[in-house]
Design a protein around this motif. Structure first.
Motif, mmCIF file in Angstrom:
data_model
loop_
_atom_site.group_PDB
_atom_site.id
_atom_site.type_symbol
_atom_site.label_atom_id
_atom_site.label_comp_id
_atom_site.label_asym_id
_atom_site.label_seq_id
_atom_site.Cartn_x
_atom_site.Cartn_y
_atom_site.Cartn_z
ATOM 1 N N GLY A 31 -38.076 46.363 -0.395
ATOM 2 C CA GLY A 31 -38.409 45.031 0.096
ATOM 3 C C GLY A 31 -37.688 43.943 -0.675
ATOM 4 N N ALA A 32 -37.659 42.762 -0.060
ATOM 5 C CA ALA A 32 -36.952 41.630 -0.656
ATOM 6 C C ALA A 32 -37.445 41.362 -2.081
ATOM 7 N N ARG A 33 -38.781 41.447 -2.270
ATOM 8 C CA ARG A 33 -39.340 41.120 -3.584
ATOM 9 C C ARG A 33 -38.942 42.133 -4.641
ATOM 10 N N ASN A 34 -38.556 43.329 -4.219
ATOM 11 C CA ASN A 34 -38.217 44.401 -5.160
ATOM 12 C C ASN A 34 -36.720 44.662 -5.275
ATOM 13 N N MET A 35 -35.914 43.773 -4.691
ATOM 14 C CA MET A 35 -34.473 44.062 -4.672
ATOM 15 C C MET A 35 -33.902 44.278 -6.063
ATOM 16 N N GLN A 36 -34.473 43.594 -7.046
ATOM 17 C CA GLN A 36 -33.948 43.775 -8.410
ATOM 18 C C GLN A 36 -34.911 44.540 -9.307
ATOM 19 N N ASN A 37 -35.760 45.372 -8.697
ATOM 20 C CA ASN A 37 -36.612 46.269 -9.486
ATOM 21 C C ASN A 37 -35.753 47.508 -9.777
ATOM 22 N N PHE A 38 -35.023 47.439 -10.889
ATOM 23 C CA PHE A 38 -33.975 48.427 -11.125
ATOM 24 C C PHE A 38 -34.514 49.842 -11.337
ATOM 25 N N GLU A 39 -35.707 49.957 -11.943
ATOM 26 C CA GLU A 39 -36.277 51.295 -12.117
ATOM 27 C C GLU A 39 -36.591 51.906 -10.757
ATOM 28 N N LEU A 40 -37.082 51.064 -9.839
ATOM 29 C CA LEU A 40 -37.373 51.540 -8.482
ATOM 30 C C LEU A 40 -36.067 51.970 -7.791
ATOM 31 N N LEU A 41 -35.027 51.147 -7.925
ATOM 32 C CA LEU A 41 -33.744 51.467 -7.280
ATOM 33 C C LEU A 41 -33.212 52.806 -7.797
ATOM 34 N N LYS A 42 -33.316 53.010 -9.106
ATOM 35 C CA LYS A 42 -32.764 54.237 -9.677
ATOM 36 C C LYS A 42 -33.528 55.461 -9.171
ATOM 37 N N ARG A 43 -34.864 55.349 -9.130
ATOM 38 C CA ARG A 43 -35.665 56.500 -8.693
ATOM 39 C C ARG A 43 -35.413 56.791 -7.204
#
Ligand code: PEP
Ligand code: MN
Length: 675
Positions: free
Chosen positions: A189-201
Motif C-alpha cells: 500500500g501507499a503508506r507502506n511504500m518505504q517500509n523496507f523490511e516489508l519490501l525485503k520480506r
C-alpha cells in the motif's frame, strides 16, 4: 555500470568478469532478474568498456546513471511482462506489453457473499484480477480494519469460482508469510511504500507484487522501493500510480498522469493506475481511468462495490457495477488508439450452468485454451514488423511463436497443413476498403474458418536509410494498401515513383538489400518495421486520416466441417463447440458475429428476399460486399457479416431459411466481434 551477462554464462566466465572489474577498482555485486543475470559495478574504478565487452559471457555493458539498477530501462530495454495466476482453474493474467489488464473489486472484503457477488459482477464486465483488502490500513484506528485471514479465504474462494487470480494488501512482514499461499499477488500500500523490511520480506517470497506509489514519494523514491523488491528476489513488480498529495483539496489526491510516460521511459516495469484512490469521487473515477489508459497505463485497479452506499470503506469512490461495465466498454474502444488491446481471459466453464447461485452468461461456449496452449506458431503474411504481426501479438501475446509467410495464400496453406495453429490476415481497412485477396482465399480454402477478429490502428511512417532525406527520395515502396491509405501525402510528392510490394515490412526490408544509392528509396510501413530492420523514420502519421483501422481475422482449420462445402446449422454448432485454438484475448466470450457468403438466383428481388430473412428476425447486417464469381461473368457472391442475436434459435432459423433461399451458401465462421 551494469554488465548484462549472456543467458547460460558459466560460473567460471562469471568469475572472470567479476575479477576483471575488481582488479580495476570496482565493488562488484551479482544481480538477477528472473533468468537474466547482471554484474553491477560501482565505486571509483575505471575500465576499458571495449575490453570488458569482449570477455566471454558479456552481452552488453550499460552505463547506469540512476540509483536504481534492476528497475532501470538501461539494464533491460524490453518491457517486463508480469504473469499473475496460471494454475488449476485460475487463468494466467499478463500485465505489461501491449495489453490493458483490469483489476477490480471492493476496497475491503466485507463478507463471503459481498466478495463473491462483486467478483462475479466485475468478471462479467471484463476484469481479469480480483482485488480486495483483508487487512486494511485505515487512517483512524476506530475504522473497519478488515476481516483478516478469514477475508482472504473468502476472496480466494471467490477468485476460484470466477476464474480470477487475486491481489490483496500485506501490511507486515509476519503477515506476508501467513498470506503467501492464499494470495496470487501482494499489494504494497501507499503508506507502506518505504517500509523496507516489508519490501525485503515480500520480495524474497518471489510472488508478483503491486507496488503503490507513496502519497508523498518522488518517482525516484518509488523506483528505489521497486529496486528493494527486485533485489530481494522477485522479478514480477507492477508499479501503481494512485495519486499524490498536493495543495489541491477537491480530490482525495492528485492523479499524476505524467508519471505514467515518465516511469515507462525510466523503467521496464509495467505501470498501472488506481483512479479510485487518486480522485476519491465516484463520478470522477471514469474520466481519470480513461486518461490513464490514454497516457499509456498498462492497466487499472478500480474499486467496485455492488452497493457502494453500504460499503464499510471507500464507498464514495467505489463504482456501481454498471458504471464499471461501461468503463470497460469505453476502454475497449480507446485501446487501439494507444496501440493496445483490453486483455480478456477465459471464463470458467460451468457445466451445470449454476454454481453457488452464479450463472455466467457466456457459459454456452466450450472452454477456450489458455495462452500457454498455443504452442504451434501463428502465421502472418510479411516480414518482421508487419502490421499483421502486431495484430497477432495483440491477440496471442508477444511470447507466441510466429511464422512469417510470403503472402496471404501461404498463411492459409500453413493453417491448413497444420504447420501453424492459427493465422492472422487483414480483411478490410477503414480508409482503403476490403482486402479482396483474402475474401477470395476463403472460397479457395473452405476448410479454414474465422474464429476471431481484432481491429488495429494503423499509423504509417515514411521509412528510409539513416542518411536519407525527403529530398533524396525517388522511389517509394509499400503494399498497395499503404499507397491508398497515404494518398494525400503521396500526392504532395509527384516526383516519387511508387513500387508495390506484397507487404509493408517487406518493402522496408528491401531498402537494406538495395545495391545502389540507398538514400533514393523509402518505404511506407509501421514504426515497428523501421525498428525491426534498423532503419530511420523520416516522417510519421502520414496516413490520410488518423482514424485508420484495419480489421484482422484469426483463422484456424475448421473443426466439424461438412465436406460438401456447405455449412448447415448443425455444422455451425459443431464449429462453435469444437473451436480450435482461439486467441485467449478474443475467445472468452460467446460468439456474437457470423461471416457468411452466398449467391442468389438471377431474378428480381432474390437478394432482397435473402436480406429480409435477416431483418425479420432482428439480425443486424454490419457488412455487405459483392465479389465477381470467377468463370461466371456478371454473377456475384455476397459476403455478409451479421450479428448473432441473444436467442441463438432465431439465428439458426434464419440460417436454415437463408440456405434454401440462396445459392452456394457458406459460413466463413462465427466468432466474437471486436468493438
Ligand atoms: C487500497 O488499494 O485499498 C489502498 C488502501 O490503497 P492505497 O494504499 O493506495 O491508499
Ligand atoms: Mn480503498
Amino acid at each position: 555500470m551494469i554488465v548484462v551477462l549472456s543467458k547460460g554464462i558459466s560460473p567460471h566466465d562469471k568469475e572472470i568478469v567479476g575479477g576483471f572489474l575488481r582488479d580495476r577498482g570496482f565493488s562488484v555485486r551479482e544481480q538477477a532478474l528472473g533468468d537474466d543475470q547482471f554484474i553491477s559495478a560501482s565505486g571509483k574504478g575505471s575500465a576499458d568498456i571495449g575490453e570488458l565487452t569482449l570477455l566471454p559471457g558479456v552481452e552488453r555493458v550499460a552505463a547506469t546513471s540512476k540509483p536504481y539498477e534492476l528497475a532501470s530501462r538501461e539494464t533491460r530495454a524490453e518491457d517486463t511482462i508480469v504473469t499473475v495466476g496460471g494454475y488449476d482453474s485460475i487463468p494466467a493474467v499478463s500485465v505489461g506489453g501491449s495489453r490493458i489488464s483490469i483489476i477490480a473489486g471492493p476496497c475491503a472484503v466485507e463478507s463471503r457473499e459481498q466478495i463473491l457477488e462483486t467478483a462475479y459482477r466485475v468478471r462479467e464486465s471484463g476484469a481479469v484480477i480480483l482485488r480486495g483488502g483483508a487487512f486494511k490500513p485505515r487512517t483512524s484506528p476506530y475504522a473497519f480494519q478488515g476481516l483478516g485471514m478469514k477475508g482472504l479465504e473468502f476472496m480466494k474462494a471467490a477468485g476460484e469460482t470466477c476464474g480470477m487470480p487475486i491481489v490483496t494488501e500485506v501490511v507486515s512482514p509476519e503477515l506476508a508469510d501467513q498470506m503467501k499461499d492464499l494470495t496470487d499477488m501482494f499489494q504494497i500500500g501507499a503508506r507502506n511504500m518505504q517500509n523496507f523490511e516489508l519490501l525485503k520480506r515480500v520480495g524474497a517470497i518471489g510472488k508478483p507484487v503491486l507496488l503503490k506509489r507513496g502519497p508523498s514519494a518522488t518517482i525516484e523514491e518509488w523506483l528505489l522501493s521497486a529496486e528493494y523488491l527486485l533485489a530481494s528476489g522477485t522479478r514480477d513488480v507492477v508499479l501503481c500510480e494512485r495519486g499524490i498529495r498536493t495543495f489541491e483539496t477537491y480530490t482525495r489526491n492528485t492523479l499524476d498522469i505524467s508519471a505514467i510516460p515518465v516511469v515507462k521511459g525510466l523503467s521496464h516495469l509495467p505501470v498501472i493506475v488506481d483512479p479510485s484512490h487518486a480522485v476519491g469521487i465516484r463520478a470522477k473515477v471514469t474520466p481519470a481511468a480513461l486518461a490513464a489508459v490514454a497516457a499509456g497505463a498498462d492497466g487499472l485497479t478500480v474499486e467496485v462495490h455492488p452497493r457502494p452506499d453500504e460499503a464499510l470503506s471507500d464507498g464514495p469512490q467505489s463504482l456501481y457495477p454498471e458504471q464499471f461495465e461501461r468503463l470497460l466498454r469505453d476502454i475497449e474502444a480507446l485501446a487501439p488508439v494507444v496501440g493496445k488491446e483490453l486483455l480478456r481471459t477465459p471464463l470458467p466453464h460451468q457445466h451445470s450452468g449454476r454454481k453457488e447461485g452464479i450463472v455466467f452468461l457466456s457459459s454456452a461456449a466450450e472452454p477456450v485454451p489458455s495462452p500457454g496452449a498455443v504452442s504451434a506458431p501463428v502465421a502472418f503474411s510479411g516480414e518482421s514488423g508487419a502490421f499483421a504481426e502486431l495484430a497477432l501479438m495483440r491477440a496471442f501475446g508477444e511470447e507466441v511463436p510466429r511464422l512469417s509467410c510470403p503472402g496471404f495464400g501461404a498463411v492459409f496453406d500453413a493453417v491448413l497443413d497444420g504447420s501453424a495453429a492459427a493465422g492472422v490476415v487483414p480483411v478490410e481497412n477503414s480508409l482503403a476498403g476490403s482486402i479482396h485477396e483474402n475474401y477470395d482465399l476463403f472460397l479457395r480454402y473452405p476448410d479454414v474458418a474465422i474464429v476471431g477478429e481484432l481491429k488495429l490502428r494503423i499509423v504509417h511512417c515514411l521509412i528510409g536509410d539513416e542518411k536519407a532525406e525527403l529530398d533524396s527520395i525517388r522511389v517509394v515502396r509499400s503494399h498497395p494498401q499503404g499507397f491508398i491509405q497515404c494518398r494525400e501525402f503521396l500526392d504532395k510528392h509527384p516526383e516519387w515513383h511508387p513500387e508495390p510490394y506484397y507487404n509493408t515490412a517487406a518493402a522496408v526490408a528491401s531498402i537494406l538489400r538495395e545495391s545502389g544509392d540507398r538514400t533514393r528509396v523509402a518505404a511506407i510501413a509501421g514504426e515497428a518495421a523501421a525498428t525491426a530492420h534498423g532503419l530511420k523514420v523520416l516522417k510519421t502519421g502520414i496516413e490520410t486520416n488518423p482514424l485508420n483501422y484495419t480489421r484482422f481475422v484469426i483463422i484456424t482449420r475448421r473443426v466439424g466441417y461438412d465436406i460438401s462445402g456447405r455449412m448447415g446449422c448443425d455444422t455451425f454448432r459443431r464449429q462453435e463447440t469444437g473451436r480450435a485454438p482461439v486467441p485467449p484475448s478474443l475467445g472468452s466470450d460467446k460468439p456474437n458475429k457470423a461471416s457468411l457468403v452466398f449467391s442468389v438466383s438471377d431474378e428480381p428481388g432474390s437478394l432482397f428476399a435473402c436480406l429480409k430473412i435477416l431483418s425479420e428476425r432482428g439480425i443486424n447486417l454490419s457488412k455487405l460486399e459483392s465479389r465477381p464469381i470467377q468463370g461466371q461473368p456478371w454473377r456475384y457472391l455476397f459476403y455478409v457479416d451479421v450479428s448473432i442475436p441473444d436467442k441463438p434459435e432465431l439465428f439458426d432459423a434464419a440460417m436454415d431459411e437463408l440456405k434454401t433461399k440462396s445459392e452456394d451458401f457458406h459460413s466463413l465462421g462465427i466468432y466474437r466481434a471486436s468493438l
